[in-house]
Design an enzyme around this catalytic site. Structure first.
Site, mmCIF file in Angstrom:
data_model
loop_
_atom_site.group_PDB
_atom_site.id
_atom_site.type_symbol
_atom_site.label_atom_id
_atom_site.label_comp_id
_atom_site.label_asym_id
_atom_site.label_seq_id
_atom_site.Cartn_x
_atom_site.Cartn_y
_atom_site.Cartn_z
ATOM 1 N N GLU A 1 25.213 97.403 74.434
ATOM 2 C CA GLU A 1 25.778 96.739 73.251
ATOM 3 C C GLU A 1 26.966 95.839 73.588
ATOM 4 O O GLU A 1 28.049 95.990 73.029
ATOM 5 C CB GLU A 1 26.175 97.802 72.223
ATOM 6 C CG GLU A 1 24.982 98.637 71.790
ATOM 7 C CD GLU A 1 25.297 99.685 70.730
ATOM 8 O OE1 GLU A 1 26.490 99.947 70.492
ATOM 9 O OE2 GLU A 1 24.354 100.243 70.156
ATOM 10 N N GLU B 1 15.782 103.671 71.267
ATOM 11 C CA GLU B 1 16.525 104.551 70.346
ATOM 12 C C GLU B 1 15.943 104.508 68.943
ATOM 13 O O GLU B 1 16.678 104.523 67.956
ATOM 14 C CB GLU B 1 18.003 104.110 70.252
ATOM 15 C CG GLU B 1 18.738 104.056 71.561
ATOM 16 C CD GLU B 1 20.225 103.739 71.409
ATOM 17 O OE1 GLU B 1 20.724 103.740 70.275
ATOM 18 O OE2 GLU B 1 20.879 103.505 72.439
HETATM 19 C C1 XIL Z 1 25.440 107.646 69.162
HETATM 20 C C2 XIL Z 1 25.131 109.130 69.103
HETATM 21 O O1 XIL Z 1 23.865 109.314 68.538
HETATM 22 C C3 XIL Z 1 26.189 109.826 68.284
HETATM 23 O O2 XIL Z 1 26.005 111.233 68.313
HETATM 24 C C4 XIL Z 1 27.584 109.489 68.822
HETATM 25 O O3 XIL Z 1 28.564 110.043 67.987
HETATM 26 C C5 XIL Z 1 27.780 107.994 68.914
HETATM 27 O O4 XIL Z 1 26.729 107.419 69.675
HETATM 28 N N1 XIL Z 1 23.638 102.987 70.089
HETATM 29 C C6 XIL Z 1 23.704 103.669 71.276
HETATM 30 C C7 XIL Z 1 23.862 105.134 71.287
HETATM 31 O O5 XIL Z 1 23.517 103.053 72.340
HETATM 32 O O6 XIL Z 1 24.578 105.602 72.393
HETATM 33 C C8 XIL Z 1 24.524 105.608 70.016
HETATM 34 O O7 XIL Z 1 24.496 107.029 70.012
HETATM 35 C C9 XIL Z 1 23.811 105.060 68.794
HETATM 36 C C10 XIL Z 1 23.855 103.561 68.784
#
Ligand code: XIL
Length: 365
Positions: free
Chosen positions: A175, A281
Site C-alpha cells: 500500500e 486479501e
Molecule cells: C489488517 C488486519 O486484518 C487487522 O487485523 C489489523 O488490525 C490491521 O491490518 N491491507 C493489508 C492488511 O495489507 O495487512 C490489512 O490487515 C488489511 C488491509
C-alpha cells in the site's frame, strides 16, 4: 497440474493412516517370526518442507491470526482443512516482529509456519514494508535517513533470511500508493521514494527463489491507481529491480467496487507486462449488496465466484486468498459499522454459498 481439492485431505489422511496401520501390522507379524529380539525402530515425525511438495495450479488461501489458531479449535480446523495457503494476518508485520529495537521476535510467525507445515499448507509472507503497524521506537525515534535505511535493510535481511525457502511469495511493499501518488508514509518521509527499490533489492538478494510482490487495494479496478501501480513496477524493473507481480487485495465494498471486466482487464495488463498476480486479501461486505439477506448471500457468492473464475482463467494468477477464516473474526469489524459478514464461512463456522462458489470456480470438488 490438477487443482488441490480441499475435501480430499481427509480422505488422503485416512488412506495414509490405514496404510500406516497395515505396515505396522505387517511389520509386527514379520518380527514375531524373523527377529523377535530386535529393538523396535524409534518413530520420527517428518514434516515435508513446503518447497519439496508439488504445488497446486492455484493456491486457495486464507489469512490467519496466531492467537485464534491457539484458542479456537473450529477456526483452526477450517484453516487447515479448507485451504492450502496461509497468510499471517498480522504476525509477520514490523510492529510484531521487531517490537523492540534490535530484537527479532519470530515466535508467532514461526508458530503459524509450523502449523502450516504440519498440515501440508503453504505460506505467504505479509508484509515487509508498510506505512502502518510500525513500532513506536521507530516512528518516534527521530532517526536520520541513513539510520532508517540501515534499520530497514537489517529488518529485511533478517526476516527474509529467517523464512528463506518457506514462503511462496513476499508482499515486499504494501500500500505505497495513494491514488496515483506515492503515499506520504513514514518510509517516504524518512528515506524518500528509494525505499521501494531498495526493499525489493534486499529481499531478492536474501531469497532469490521466492516471488516478490507489490500489494495494494484498488488494483482490481481500472483507473489511475492501477495505471500508477503498473507504471511504478515497470520503472522499477527497467532499473533492475526484481518484481514478480501484484497482490490485488480485492476488498469489495470497502476498498473497491466490483466490476468483473476491470479485474479481467487488469490481470491481462499485468500478464502482458510479464507480471503475475495474486488475489491477496479478498472479502466482500454484505451490507452494500442489494436485496434481502438471502439475496445478499447469493450476490456475495456470485462476486467471490466470479473473481475466483477470473483468476483461474487469467493464466498469470497464482493464488486466491480471502482475508480471514470466518465471519466471526473479520478485520472490518474494527473499522466499519455496516453489516460485514465478508468471508466464506459464517459466524458459526458454517460454509456460506460463497465458499461453494469459490471451490467450484477454482475447479475443486
Ligand atoms: C489488517 C488486519 O486484518 C487487522 O487485523 C489489523 O488490525 C490491521 O491490518 N491491507 C493489508 C492488511 O495489507 O495487512 C490489512 O490487515 C488489511 C488491509
Amino acid at each position: 497440474m490438477p487443482l488441490w481439492i480441499p475435501g480430499d485431505r481427509r480422505a488422503r489422511r485416512m488412506t495414509a493412516l490405514l496404510c500406516l496401520l497395515l505396515m505396522v501390522t505387517l511389520a509386527a507379524c514379520g518380527q514375531t517370526t524373523t527377529a523377535p529380539t530386535r529393538t523396535p525402530a524409534r518413530t520420527t515425525v517428518v514434516i515435508t518442507p513446503a518447497a519439496s511438495r508439488a504445488k497446486p495450479a492455484i493456491f486457495f488461501g486464507t489469512a490467519v491470526q496466531y492467537q485464534l489458531l491457539q484458542t479456537d479449535l473450529q477456526y483452526r480446523r477450517i484453516a487447515s482443512d479448507k485451504f492450502n495457503l496461509l497468510t499471517p494476518e498480522n504476525d509477520m508485520k514490523f510492529g510484531v516482529i521487531e517490537q523492540r529495537q534490535g530484537t527479532f521476535d519470530f515466535a508467532r510467525a514461526d508458530a503459524i509456519m509450523t502449523f502450516a507445515r504440519a498440515n501440508g499448507l503453504w505460506l505467504r509472507g505479509h508484509t515487509l514494508v508498510w506505512g502502518q503497524d510500525l513500532p513506536d521506537w521507530l516512528v518516534n525515534g527521530h532517526f536520520t535517513r541513513q539510520q532508517t535505511i540501515d534499520i530497514l535493510k537489517t529488518y529485511i535481511l533478517t526476516v527474509v533470511g529467517h523464512f528463506k525457502g518457506q514462503v511462496i511469495a513476499w508482499d515486499v511493499v504494501n500500500e505505497a500508493l495513494d491514488g496515483s501518488q506515492l503515499k506520504n508514509n513514514f518510509w517516504l518521509q524518512t528515506i524518500g521514494p528509494e525505499y521501494i527499490p531498495l526493499a525489493f533489492e534486499w529481499a531478492h538478494q536474501t531469497d532469490p527463489q521466492t516471488a516478490l510482490f507489490y500489494n495494494d487495494w484498488g488494483d482490481d479496478e481500472i483507473g489511475p491507481k492501477f495505471d500508477a501501480t503498473l507504471s511504478m513496477i515497470n520503472t522499477l524493473r527497467s532499473q533492475g529491480a526484481h518484481v514478480d507481480g501484484v497482490g490485488m487485495e480485492t476488498h469489495i465494498g470497502f476498498g473497491s467496487v466490483f466490476r468483473p471486466e476491470d479485474v479481467v482487464t487488469n490481470m491481462a495488463r499485468l500478464k502482458a507486462a510479464g507480471l503475475d498476480v495474486e488475489v491477496s486479501e479478498m472479502d466482500v461486505q454484505l451490507g452494500g449488496l442489494p436485496g434481502d439477506s438471502n439475496t445478499k448471500l447469493q450476490e456475495q457468492a456470485n462476486i467471490f465466484g466470479q473473481v475466483a473464475a477470473i483468476c483461474k482463467a487469467a493464466g498469470n494468477c497464482r493464488s486466491f486468498t480471502v482475508w480471514g477464516v470466518c465471519d466471526r473474526y473479520t478485520w472490518l469489524s474494527q473499522i466499519v459499522t455496516s453489516p460485514q459478514q465478508p468471508l466464506l464461512f459464517d459466524v458459526n463456522y458454517q460454509p456460506k454459498p460463497a465458499y461453494a462458489a469459490v471451490v467450484k470456480a477454482l475447479g475443486g470438488a
